[in-house]
Scaffold this motif. Structure first.
Motif, mmCIF file in Angstrom:
data_model
loop_
_atom_site.group_PDB
_atom_site.id
_atom_site.type_symbol
_atom_site.label_atom_id
_atom_site.label_comp_id
_atom_site.label_asym_id
_atom_site.label_seq_id
_atom_site.Cartn_x
_atom_site.Cartn_y
_atom_site.Cartn_z
ATOM 1 N N VAL A 136 0.725 4.207 -2.887
ATOM 2 C CA VAL A 136 0.560 5.646 -2.625
ATOM 3 C C VAL A 136 1.738 6.434 -3.181
ATOM 4 O O VAL A 136 1.559 7.508 -3.763
ATOM 5 N N GLY A 155 -5.672 4.129 -3.127
ATOM 6 C CA GLY A 155 -4.512 4.709 -3.795
ATOM 7 C C GLY A 155 -4.238 4.142 -5.163
ATOM 8 O O GLY A 155 -3.439 4.694 -5.918
ATOM 9 N N VAL A 190 -6.171 1.765 2.201
ATOM 10 C CA VAL A 190 -5.225 2.720 1.621
ATOM 11 C C VAL A 190 -4.757 2.229 0.252
ATOM 12 O O VAL A 190 -4.680 3.001 -0.714
ATOM 13 N N ARG A 211 1.415 6.777 -6.925
ATOM 14 C CA ARG A 211 0.329 7.674 -7.329
ATOM 15 C C ARG A 211 0.691 9.141 -7.147
ATOM 16 O O ARG A 211 0.320 9.992 -7.952
ATOM 17 N N HIS A 212 1.421 9.454 -6.086
ATOM 18 C CA HIS A 212 1.661 10.853 -5.739
ATOM 19 C C HIS A 212 3.064 11.340 -6.092
ATOM 20 O O HIS A 212 3.495 12.377 -5.589
ATOM 21 N N ALA A 217 0.828 -1.209 0.000
ATOM 22 C CA ALA A 217 0.000 0.000 0.000
ATOM 23 C C ALA A 217 0.859 1.255 0.000
ATOM 24 O O ALA A 217 0.536 2.250 -0.665
ATOM 25 N N THR A 218 1.974 1.215 0.721
ATOM 26 C CA THR A 218 2.898 2.351 0.726
ATOM 27 C C THR A 218 3.460 2.588 -0.667
ATOM 28 O O THR A 218 3.572 3.735 -1.121
#
Length: 215
Positions: free
Chosen positions: A134, A199, A195, A137-138, A130-131
């Motif tokens: 994210v 994400g 998340v 994505r960002h 999940a990290t």
């Protein structure tokens, strides 16, 4: 359509950082195997060694979405959630096999409750992925893995040193807080799944101010 999906799976499989994941997995299995060489100390070292093994493998999983060709594949018609889901699906059997091997390397008499320690492992692995989701994505970084691995290691050290005892996560089996700690691990797992799912979507388009050309 099935043929197209098969071709996509082959392409994605070729871009998976299997070398890094394999190296992290090998390190983790070595940690788990050390529980067989600790003699009388194995009774209280087996669980910490298994947790170190989980951390080592999780540090490999943060590299899962590293892709040198990321900015090229971003233009393909296959949606981002599908590409991410395919990467995760391809690595799930590897994770399951690795975890089975790690558990078997710990002597039966020293092995912590399997369901509870599997919950810890699952939460750590999902949180690692999940990290990565994210981060991809960002940011525009094609290979965020090294930074994420360093951040994961730092976060683990901070949790070990400063996490409030009343919300303890890493407790020994005989501790009366064992059951409550694993209730919290379940919350971590659910939060990590949420998340990751949220994400994985396509990033919102960034608004840019119109350029006013001089007359």
């Amino acid at each position: 359509m099935p043929g197209l999906r098969g071709e996509l799976a082959v392409v994605v499989c070729r871009t998976l950082p299997l070398g890094l994941v394999g190296a992290a997995g090998g390190t983790g299995l070595l940690m788990a195997a050390l529980s067989r060489t600790t003699g009388e100390a194995g009774e209280w070292l087996a669980l910490p060694l298994l947790r170190v093994a989980i951390l080592a493998f999780a540090m490999g999983l943060v590299f899962l979405l590293d892709d040198p060709a990321r900015h090229t594949t971003a233009t393909v018609p296959t949606p981002r959630p599908v590409r991410i889901a395919l990467r995760v699906a391809l690595v799930v059997p590897v994770v399951a096999a690795w975890w089975t091997a790690a558990l078997l390397l710990v002597p039966r008499e020293l092995r912590p409750p399997v369901a509870d320690i599997t919950l810890e492992a699952g939460a750590a692995f999902v949180l690692a992925v999940a990290t990565a989701v994210v981060a991809v994505r960002h940011s525009d970084i094609a290979r965020p893995g090294p930074r994420l691995a360093a951040g994961l290691l730092t976060s683990a050290a901070l949790v070990l040193l400063f996490w409030p005892k009343r919300w303890a996560l890493l407790v020994p089996v005989e501790d009366e807080r064992w059951a409550a700690a694993h209730d919290r691990w379940a919350v971590v797992l659910v939060g990590a799944v949420l998340v990751g799912v949220l994400g994985a979507g396509e990033p919102a388009r960034r608004w840019s101010r119109p350029v006013v050309r001089g007359r």
